[in-house]
Design an enzyme around this catalytic site. Structure first.
Site, PDB file in Angstrom:
ATOM      1  N   HIS A   1       1.034  -5.276  -5.067  1.00 49.05           N
ATOM      2  CA  HIS A   1      -0.370  -5.276  -4.473  1.00 49.05           C
ATOM      3  C   HIS A   1      -1.404  -5.520  -5.254  1.00 49.05           C
ATOM      4  O   HIS A   1      -1.710  -4.864  -6.430  1.00 49.05           O
ATOM      5  CB  HIS A   1      -0.369  -3.781  -3.711  1.00 49.05           C
TER       6      HIS A   1
ATOM      7  N   CYS B   1      -4.514  -4.136   6.507  1.00 47.89           N
ATOM      8  CA  CYS B   1      -4.032  -4.950   5.110  1.00 47.89           C
ATOM      9  C   CYS B   1      -2.590  -4.915   4.845  1.00 47.89           C
ATOM     10  O   CYS B   1      -1.714  -5.035   5.780  1.00 47.89           O
ATOM     11  CB  CYS B   1      -4.857  -4.187   3.842  1.00 47.89           C
TER      12      CYS B   1
END
Length: 640
Positions: free
Chosen positions: A562, A29
């Protein structure tokens, strides 16, 4: 021996996880390498954490997660170059961990991609059931028939969906898998064999009429493959093994057409002769076992399931029940298991609403309100569990108590559903006409009342009340250059802005171990109130994923934005990036537009994290924002 920095990190990490042969699959990720290991016991967590370039290691969700930071994609590329499977699909039928863990991982990977489609058609069936109760004549109209076909088709032809996701899981050819599933469904849908009177019949109808079905002289035991779960998954797994064998022995010049030809010619007959009958027997046995348990003491079975369901959700064990529910629906036309689950879900929403009323913490209240509504209407309890009740402990226990009582009442009345639904207030109508609907409603009401009353009366240890006042609108703009409390303004070298509007949450309270521990760096988080995310600082975009963005300033400060927790699993769904990697940004430029509802409906937390992953020589990173903030409000000060 690797000479490049990232190649060296990849080499050391792979050595620490037990070598590349111990890696079943690898994905990444925005900040983490996500390993699925063949044997987790071979991994040396301490050695990996001691590797230069690794921030920390987290073991969660059956994955060995190595936190690297903004350069994770470079390390990932080097790991793949060194021979690691970078498909991230968890290839093969196995997995790591216990049998239960492997089963859950398998079921999750196969059902998750289309779970919400199943939920949607289940909701449509629930609405149609209500409509027919209100107006019985509507059930005889073509409008009803078309909508019912829309709702029922997905479940009837479920093997097609299973074929696609199972093929991805087992690394088989997806189109061949669809052909296998289609051949199984064909037996109940297309007339292909002359019947006793010369009229063409389906294979299933021919068998039911007393016809003798054989393949090369071997008797065929015909089963119903519509809605078949276990036979389809096993058939696709067998397909994956046949494909690998054929590809190994077939010359490359003819491999492209010989492989699917031989695979279909072998897999479909074997499925008819052995896989279908055997797996159907097992699946029917599981479903009948549940039915017998309900028949012996339905209130006890419903009480146990209702009391433990949210615990199962917490550990991800609830996925193991999905095939049983699907098999019940295919075998009996209804699911007793699901009938007992409305109470625990609604109890969780009631406990969360009680927290909303009782807490004095603005941030907690801001989380509890939407979470309670989401759990009540849509049955999505993860925000309520992780953001509120489990965090406070007592409300979670109170909700489980209410769920046990309500589940027992509903099961005692024989409540069930006739389609796949996500239990919630909207879909409770799916239990109409199956068992005692009044007892289902009473069970839900009792569950909610117990959870709400226990939480409100016995309470919980509230989170501290923030001292700072709420800052919004013009106040936010005025405060954009303010120095942090106790810090001289001349010490502040630079200020980062909030990337989204919403409620500020201290980094330590983010429900993610890596972010909360500060291992990635200092910063804060914001529970977003809108779906637009902006650059918190000027600089160059060094990494760009749909859910995460890394920015490097001209003086070497590296910042990560994020969006959501574990939202990498959405594979970009709900995210519309407005920038590309390498682009020059100014503070306040739009990074992405995000559909927050998509994130929450998928069960993920949309909280947006802003951290300084590399302070670039500055002595400290000081959070300054609190309470409710507008976008571009002063968020973090870089000191010295």
């Amino acid at each position: 021996m690797a000479t490049d920095k990232y190649a060296t990190i990849a080499e050391d990490v792979l050595r620490g996880v037990g070598g590349k042969d111990n890696v079943r699959s690898l994905a990444h990720c925005a900040t983490r390498l996500r390993f699925v290991l063949v044997d987790p016991s071979k991994a040396d967590k301490a050695a990996v954490e001691a590797t230069k370039g690794v921030i920390t290691v987290v073991e969660a969700g059956g994955q060995f997660q190595v936190v690297i930071g903004n350069t994770v994609s470079k390390v990932y590329e080097e790991a793949v170059a060194q021979g690691v499977d970078g498909g991230g699909g968890g290839g093969g039928a196995g997995g790591s961990g216990s049998l239960l863990a492997r089963t859950i991982d398998l079921v999750t990977s196969i059902f998750t991609p289309f779970l919400w489609t199943l939920a949607a058609v289940g909701l449509l069936k629930a609405f149609l059931a209500v409509a027919v109760k209100i107006s019985p004549g509507f059930g005889a109209t073509s409008t009803y028939a078309i909508w019912f076909a829309t709702a029922d088709a997905v479940f009837q032809f479920l093997p097609i969906l299973l074929a696609v996701t199972a093929a991805k899981r087992f690394k088989a050819n997806q189109f061949t898998a669809v052909a296998v599933a289609g051949a199984l469904i064909y037996s109940a849908t297309i007339a292909v064999i002359p019947g006793p009177k010369g009229v063409a019949m389906t294979l299933q109808a021919f068998d039911a009429a007393g016809g003798k079905l054989t393949f090369l002289g071997i008797p065929v035991v015909m089963v119903n493959y519509l809605s078949a779960v276990v036979p389809t998954i096993l058939a696709v797994y067998f397909q994956s093994q046949v494909e690998r064998l054929v590809e190994r022995v077939t010359p490359a010049v003819v491999r492209n057409f010989v492989t699917p030809l031989v695979t279909l010619a072998v897999v479909v007959p074997v499925s008819y002769l052995a896989i279908g009958p055997a797996s159907t027997w097992v699946g029917d046995g599981l479903a009948s076992g549940v039915d017998r348990l309900w028949g012996l003491a339905p209130w006890a079975a419903g009480g146990v399931l209702g009391g433990l369901w949210q615990v199962f959700v917490l550990f991800g064990v609830h996925w193991a029940f999905v095939p049983i529910m699907a098999q019940q629906l295919a075998t009996t036309g209804h699911s007793d298991l699901t009938g007992a689950l409305f109470a625990p879900v609604l109890a969780q929403s009631a406990a969360t609403f009680a927290v909303f009323l009782r807490t004095r913490n603005r941030d907690l209240k801001g989380v509890a309100g939407p979470a309670a509504v989401s759990a009540f209407l849509a049955g999505i309890t993860e925000p309520a569990i992780y953001g509120v009740t489990l965090r406070l402990k007592r409300p979670f226990v109170f909700a489980c108590v209410g769920g046990a009582i309500g589940g027992a009442v509903a099961a005692a009345g024989g409540s069930a559903v006739d389609g796949f639904v996500v239990p919630g207030a909207i879909t409770v109508t799916a239990t109409l006409g199956l068992g005692n609907f009044a007892l289902q409603l009473i069970g839900c009401a009792v569950a909610m009342a117990v959870a709400f009353a226990l939480t409100l009366v016995f309470g919980f240890k509230d989170l501290p009340v923030a001292d700072a006042k709420t800052v919004t609108g013009d106040e936010a703009a005025k405060g954009a250059g303010a120095a942090p409390t106790g810090t001289a303004a001349e010490d502040v070298v630079a200020t980062l802005q909030t990337p989204v509007a919403g409620r500020v949450v201290p980094l330590a309270e983010v429900p993610d171990q890596v972010f909360a521990s500060g291992a990635m760096g200092q910063g804060l988080a914001v529970v977003p109130s809108e779906g637009k995310v902006y650059a918190p600082v000027s600089g160059t975009l060094v990494s760009a994923m749909p859910h995460a963005f890394g920015i490097r300033t001209d003086n070497g400060v590296e910042v990560l934005v994020h969006i959501g927790l574990n939202t990498v699993e959405l594979q970009g769904r709900g995210f519309t990036p407005a920038v590309t990697q390498g682009q020059r940004l100014n503070a306040g430029d739009l990074l992405a537009e995000v559909d927050l509802q998509v994130i929450m409906d998928a069960g993920y937390d949309p909280i947006t994290v802003l951290i300084v992953t590399d302070p670039g020589g500055h002595s400290a990173v000081v959070p300054t924002a609190t309470g409710d903030v507008a976008r571009r409000h002063a968020a973090l000060d870089l000191i010295g």
